[in-house]
Design an enzyme around this catalytic site. Structure first.
Site, PDB file in Angstrom:
ATOM      1  N   CYS A 165      43.626  44.128  33.178  1.00 54.18           N
ATOM      2  CA  CYS A 165      44.585  43.405  32.555  1.00 54.18           C
ATOM      3  C   CYS A 165      45.199  44.410  31.555  1.00 54.18           C
ATOM      4  O   CYS A 165      45.349  44.267  30.344  1.00 54.18           O
ATOM      5  CB  CYS A 165      43.993  42.289  31.800  1.00 54.18           C
ATOM      6  N   ASP A 217      36.196  43.730  37.624  1.00 58.98           N
ATOM      7  CA  ASP A 217      37.518  43.509  36.834  1.00 58.98           C
ATOM      8  C   ASP A 217      36.917  44.379  35.515  1.00 58.98           C
ATOM      9  O   ASP A 217      36.255  43.517  34.527  1.00 58.98           O
ATOM     10  CB  ASP A 217      37.394  41.977  36.372  1.00 58.98           C
ATOM     11  N   ASP A 262      26.972  41.181  33.868  1.00 60.31           N
ATOM     12  CA  ASP A 262      27.624  41.863  32.758  1.00 60.31           C
ATOM     13  C   ASP A 262      26.559  42.480  31.838  1.00 60.31           C
ATOM     14  O   ASP A 262      25.411  42.147  32.158  1.00 60.31           O
ATOM     15  CB  ASP A 262      28.382  40.944  32.107  1.00 60.31           C
ATOM     16  N   CYS A 312      31.686  42.373  36.527  1.00 66.26           N
ATOM     17  CA  CYS A 312      32.101  42.420  35.020  1.00 66.26           C
ATOM     18  C   CYS A 312      32.327  41.041  34.927  1.00 66.26           C
ATOM     19  O   CYS A 312      33.410  40.723  34.320  1.00 66.26           O
ATOM     20  CB  CYS A 312      33.259  43.295  34.772  1.00 66.26           C
ATOM     21  N   ALA A 313      31.543  40.308  34.965  1.00 63.80           N
ATOM     22  CA  ALA A 313      31.606  38.710  34.908  1.00 63.80           C
ATOM     23  C   ALA A 313      32.286  38.252  33.504  1.00 63.80           C
ATOM     24  O   ALA A 313      32.980  37.088  33.619  1.00 63.80           O
ATOM     25  CB  ALA A 313      30.858  38.031  35.485  1.00 63.80           C
ATOM     26  N   GLY A 318      32.724  34.356  32.723  1.00 66.17           N
ATOM     27  CA  GLY A 318      32.645  33.747  34.075  1.00 66.17           C
ATOM     28  C   GLY A 318      34.107  33.281  34.743  1.00 66.17           C
ATOM     29  O   GLY A 318      33.856  32.355  35.631  1.00 66.17           O
ATOM     30  N   GLY A 319      35.202  33.248  34.036  1.00 69.51           N
ATOM     31  CA  GLY A 319      36.256  32.857  34.508  1.00 69.51           C
ATOM     32  C   GLY A 319      36.788  33.073  36.142  1.00 69.51           C
ATOM     33  O   GLY A 319      37.046  32.090  36.840  1.00 69.51           O
ATOM     34  N   LYS A 320      36.729  34.345  36.356  1.00 68.96           N
ATOM     35  CA  LYS A 320      36.998  34.644  37.653  1.00 68.96           C
ATOM     36  C   LYS A 320      35.840  34.143  38.940  1.00 68.96           C
ATOM     37  O   LYS A 320      36.076  33.899  39.769  1.00 68.96           O
ATOM     38  CB  LYS A 320      37.205  36.215  37.785  1.00 68.96           C
TER      39      LYS A 320
END
Length: 396
Positions: free
Chosen positions: A335, A282, A234, A210-211, A214-216
């Protein structure tokens, strides 16, 4: 703009944000930006003051108000200097009537608070709406945290995050040339902890299921020194399209992006089945851990929306687990501080997945608290976004 006109503009923007919250429309930041584009006569000071009014009201009001005016009246009660600006002047709001209704104050509706993980006590709830700092992550492909200390000496190291550097809220770090050069990314400490907890290593095959933007994914590339093959997936084309230019800026050259069709994910990932050493899930969630940044999310969550998130999370856990190689690891993260999205979701997965086990000891000392088979991070305890994560190992 006159001070009274700024109040009236804030009321109109709050009306739009409340309507979008009820109907699942655009996020508050997008609504605010569009409102300012429509009011090009508003100067930078006007925009700053109006934004303060809008978000000040959102943070005070527990759920979507009946009107933007009711929300602004609540803010005026908390900031009495605003009340005289309801003066009926041109472009300003009408005078305040006796016994005019206000929006209810509080963290959130009691039914929503009742869903929180038991670790989130009353003493922590104020921290969930405080303004968040700006957290940076040094990109190891190009820099180290010491470089950020030189660039932003007003900041401080983030405990337990070897690449993390914390700055005051709304610092204009992304305007620095070093950001354009890919020296650092903006990434909350919780997200940095989660990315590190994946325990990715050079030479591995890794899937970020679940990019999003693309932060992670970029954090994983940084941790592996750009020496791992990463598949970033994604179902949201607009978000996934943000990743290639970000990866180019960061010097992350071994990331492949793949747009997935909802409902067809297993077929579109068949070539990766049982081959990934690490899989990051994520999952989409309520966002209840990010209220410091997006306080209007409290206004959006309904039982039906939560049920959809829960179903998506269970589905993505199953898809992700199918990609993990024997003895490999899956990191599940949301989150959220809602127990059903965190500890309960992982418990359900483990109950229906024989041979899978939950890891321990993958967070820095003093970061997070054990929550069932995973860990919970909260703004009050950890100084970062609320986050649940669990690292799971597949059977050999």
């Amino acid at each position: 703009m006159t001070p009274a006109a700024r109040i009236q503009t804030a009321i109109e923007i709050l009306d739009a944000i409340a309507a979008a919250a009820r109907e699942g429309g655009a996020p508050a930041d997008a609504i605010f930006a569009e409102a300012m584009r429509a009011r090009r006569y508003a100067g930078s000071k006007d925009r700053r003051v109006i934004r303060g009014h809008v978000y000040g009201a959102i943070r005070l009001v527990r759920s979507a108000p009946v009107s933007g005016r009711a929300a602004m009246l609540t803010l005026a009660d908390a900031q009495p200097e605003l009340a005289p600006l309801f003066d009926g002047s041109p472009y300003g709001p009408a005078p305040i009537a006796a016994d005019e209704p206000r929006a209810e104050t509080g963290l959130a509706a009691e039914a929503l608070i009742g869903l929180f993980d038991p670790l989130v006590g009353e003493d922590e709830r104020d921290a969930m709406l405080t303004r968040a700092p700006l957290d940076l992550r040094a990109n190891r492909i190009k820099a180290r945290r010491d470089d950020l200390a030189d660039l932003f000496p007003e900041g401080e190291a983030i405990p337990g995050a070897p690449d993390g550097w914390r700055l005051p809220p709304e610092t204009a770090a992304v305007q620095h040339r070093a950001y354009t050069d890919g020296v650092f990314e903006v990434q909350d400490a919780a997200s940095q902890y989660a990315s590190a907890a994946l325990d990715a290593a050079p030479g591995q095959a890794i899937v970020d299921l679940c990019a999003g933007g693309g932060g992670k994914t970029l954090a994983i590339a940084s941790f592996t020194g750009n020496d791992a093959d990463i598949l970033a997936c994604d179902t949201n084309r607009a978000r996934l399209q943000q990743l290639p230019p970000r990866a180019e800026r960061a010097g992350a050259t071994r990331i492949e992006t793949r747009l997935l069709n909802p409902g067809q994910e297993p077929a579109m990932l068949a070539g990766w089945r049982g081959k990934a050493a690490r899989v990051f899930v994520d999952a989409p969630c309520s966002g209840s851990g990010t209220w410091r940044r997006s306080p209007e999310l409290r206004w959006r969550l309904t039982p039906a929306r939560l049920d959809r998130h829960l179903a998506d999370q269970a589905k993505l856990l199953a898809i992700g687990a199918d990609l993990v190689a024997p003895g490999g690891k899956l990191l599940y993260a949301v989150c959220s501080v809602i127990a059903r999205e965190g500890r309960a979701q992982v418990d359900d997965f483990l109950n229906r997945s024989p041979g899978w086990t939950a890891d321990a000891g993958y967070l820095p000392e003093s970061v997070g608290r054990r929550a069932g088979a995973g860990f919970l991070l909260t703004p009050g305890h950890d100084g970062c976004d609320g986050f649940f994560l669990a690292r799971l190992t597949s059977p050999c």
